[in-house]
Design a protein around this motif. Structure first.
Motif, PDB file in Angstrom:
ATOM      1  N   ALA A   1       0.806  -1.225   0.000  1.00  0.00           N
ATOM      2  CA  ALA A   1       0.000   0.000   0.000  1.00  0.00           C
ATOM      3  C   ALA A   1       0.838   1.274   0.000  1.00  0.00           C
ATOM      4  CB  ALA A   1      -0.938   0.014   1.197  1.00  0.00           C
TER       5      ALA A   1
ATOM      6  N   PRO B   1       1.221   3.224  -3.671  1.00  0.00           N
ATOM      7  CA  PRO B   1       0.020   3.941  -4.140  1.00  0.00           C
ATOM      8  C   PRO B   1      -0.433   5.045  -3.192  1.00  0.00           C
ATOM      9  CG  PRO B   1      -0.495   1.657  -3.554  1.00  0.00           C
ATOM     10  CD  PRO B   1       0.979   1.772  -3.570  1.00  0.00           C
TER      11      PRO B   1
ATOM     12  N   GLU C   1       3.935  -0.241   6.181  1.00  0.00           N
ATOM     13  CA  GLU C   1       3.395  -1.550   5.788  1.00  0.00           C
ATOM     14  C   GLU C   1       3.649  -2.594   6.869  1.00  0.00           C
ATOM     15  OE1 GLU C   1       3.883  -1.149   0.903  1.00  0.00           O
ATOM     16  OE2 GLU C   1       5.041  -2.641   2.020  1.00  0.00           O
TER      17      GLU C   1
ATOM     18  N   THR D   1      -7.060   6.234  -2.423  1.00  0.00           N
ATOM     19  CA  THR D   1      -7.251   5.277  -3.514  1.00  0.00           C
ATOM     20  C   THR D   1      -6.088   5.283  -4.503  1.00  0.00           C
ATOM     21  OG1 THR D   1      -8.471   6.889  -4.860  1.00  0.00           O
ATOM     22  CG2 THR D   1      -9.757   5.509  -3.346  1.00  0.00           C
ATOM     23  N   GLY D   2      -5.979   4.199  -5.267  1.00  0.00           N
ATOM     24  CA  GLY D   2      -4.987   4.106  -6.316  1.00  0.00           C
ATOM     25  C   GLY D   2      -5.323   5.041  -7.462  1.00  0.00           C
TER      26      GLY D   2
ATOM     27  N   ARG E   1      -8.813   1.625  -6.452  1.00  0.00           N
ATOM     28  CA  ARG E   1      -8.963   0.770  -5.266  1.00  0.00           C
ATOM     29  C   ARG E   1      -8.610   1.536  -4.002  1.00  0.00           C
ATOM     30  NH1 ARG E   1      -4.512  -3.989  -4.170  1.00  0.00           N
ATOM     31  NH2 ARG E   1      -4.883  -4.232  -1.932  1.00  0.00           N
ATOM     32  N   SER E   2      -9.340   1.289  -2.920  1.00  0.00           N
ATOM     33  CA  SER E   2      -9.022   1.912  -1.639  1.00  0.00           C
ATOM     34  C   SER E   2      -7.858   1.163  -0.994  1.00  0.00           C
ATOM     35  CB  SER E   2     -10.236   1.882  -0.706  1.00  0.00           C
ATOM     36  OG  SER E   2      -9.876   2.395   0.565  1.00  0.00           O
ATOM     37  N   TYR E   3      -6.771   1.897  -0.737  1.00  0.00           N
ATOM     38  CA  TYR E   3      -5.602   1.300  -0.096  1.00  0.00           C
ATOM     39  C   TYR E   3      -5.560   1.574   1.402  1.00  0.00           C
ATOM     40  CZ  TYR E   3      -3.668  -0.184  -4.518  1.00  0.00           C
ATOM     41  OH  TYR E   3      -3.475  -0.823  -5.719  1.00  0.00           O
TER      42      TYR E   3
END
Length: 280
Positions: free
Chosen positions: A144, A147, A180, A228-229, A234-236
């Motif tokens: 994640a 992005p 991360e 989001t990306g 997409r929600s990261y």
């Protein structure tokens, strides 16, 4: 022609001017007072939200916002603060019987609702301050960080880079960090951060284009929640952002900070206030 003597990019801060506050709901105002004010040595704002359903706590020019909610909220990560004296903090935590750990020259403790606070001594990397909110670090899934950094660069206009498995987003002297982890991450419990922006409209336009605005609060403030990306949408990560312009009435407000070294025997009239700026 005048010769350039300085790196003029060194003072470029990007669009995020400042992290103003971190908001986490708490279940008990008395317990919050014991922890944030007595043990950590911070100062309750004497002017706004003076009742028993909310408390604003000053950290230099920044704040914790602590509304009452019987469930409380936990930020899954750590909030880094700068304090003027780590030894004095250790003594206050010990007197309040609040557990603490040592980590790389910092002191870490945990609020009654599981929020980790990591205190650092003043250091040039945090800017010319002796009392401040230095960074907010969240745990995010593996993969994640890149992005998320791209989102802040492109959508918010903030300098962002990835190092050591974490996205680092600059906000003046402060940072938003997204680290991360392969461990399971509990669902977001609804806390939020608040930031000030120099360019208020461009992020708004880009967020609107992606359908990400969740609240149009007033002329000087809006909110979004999903990071989001850029390509996949997409929600990261889920984190509510309270976005304020520099024309917000609270921007640059002078906050009261007390000198925690004063007691009734050492009191000197007019010396109660603490000067949180250390000079550049």
């Amino acid at each position: 022609m005048v010769q350039q003597r300085f790196d003029r990019t060194a003072d470029d801060i990007g669009n995020l001017v400042e992290i103003g506050h971190v908001n986490v709901n708490i279940a008990d105002q008395l317990a919050a007072t014991d922890f944030y004010v007595t043990a950590l040595g911070l100062t309750r704002d004497p002017y706004l939200f003076t009742g028993t359903n909310n408390m604003w706590v000053n950290v230099g020019r920044h704040q914790f916002h602590l509304p009452t909610d019987e469930r409380g909220q936990r930020l899954h990560g750590v909030v880094g603060i700068v304090v003027p004296d780590l030894d004095a903090l250790r003594k206050r935590l010990a007197r309040a019987r609040v557990p603490m750990t040592e980590a790389d020259g910092s002191v870490e403790t945990v609020s009654p609702w599981g929020n980790r606070i990591r205190a650092h001594a003043p250091n040039p990397r945090f800017g010319p301050v002796t009392l401040a909110l230095a960074y907010v670090e969240h745990l995010v899934p593996v993969g994640a960080a890149e992005p998320i950094a791209a989102f802040y660069r492109e959508i918010i206009g903030a300098p962002a880079s990835v190092a050591g498995g974490a996205a680092h987003v600059r906000a003046g002297w402060q940072e938003l960090i997204f680290r991360e982890t392969g461990a399971p991450i509990p669902p977001n419990e609804g806390h939020h951060i608040q930031v000030y922006l120099a360019d208020f409209s461009t992020p708004h336009r880009k967020l609107v284009e992606r359908g990400l605005i969740t609240s149009e609060n007033n002329a000087h403030e809006y909110r979004f929640t999903e990071i989001t990306g850029l390509d996949d949408g997409r929600s990261y990560f889920t984190l509510e952002h309270e976005m304020r312009s520099l024309r917000h009435p609270l921007f640059g407000r002078a906050l009261v900070n007390r000198d925690t070294t004063i007691d009734p025997l050492s009191y000197v009239n007019g010396r109660e206030a603490f000067a949180w700026a250390s000079g550049s």
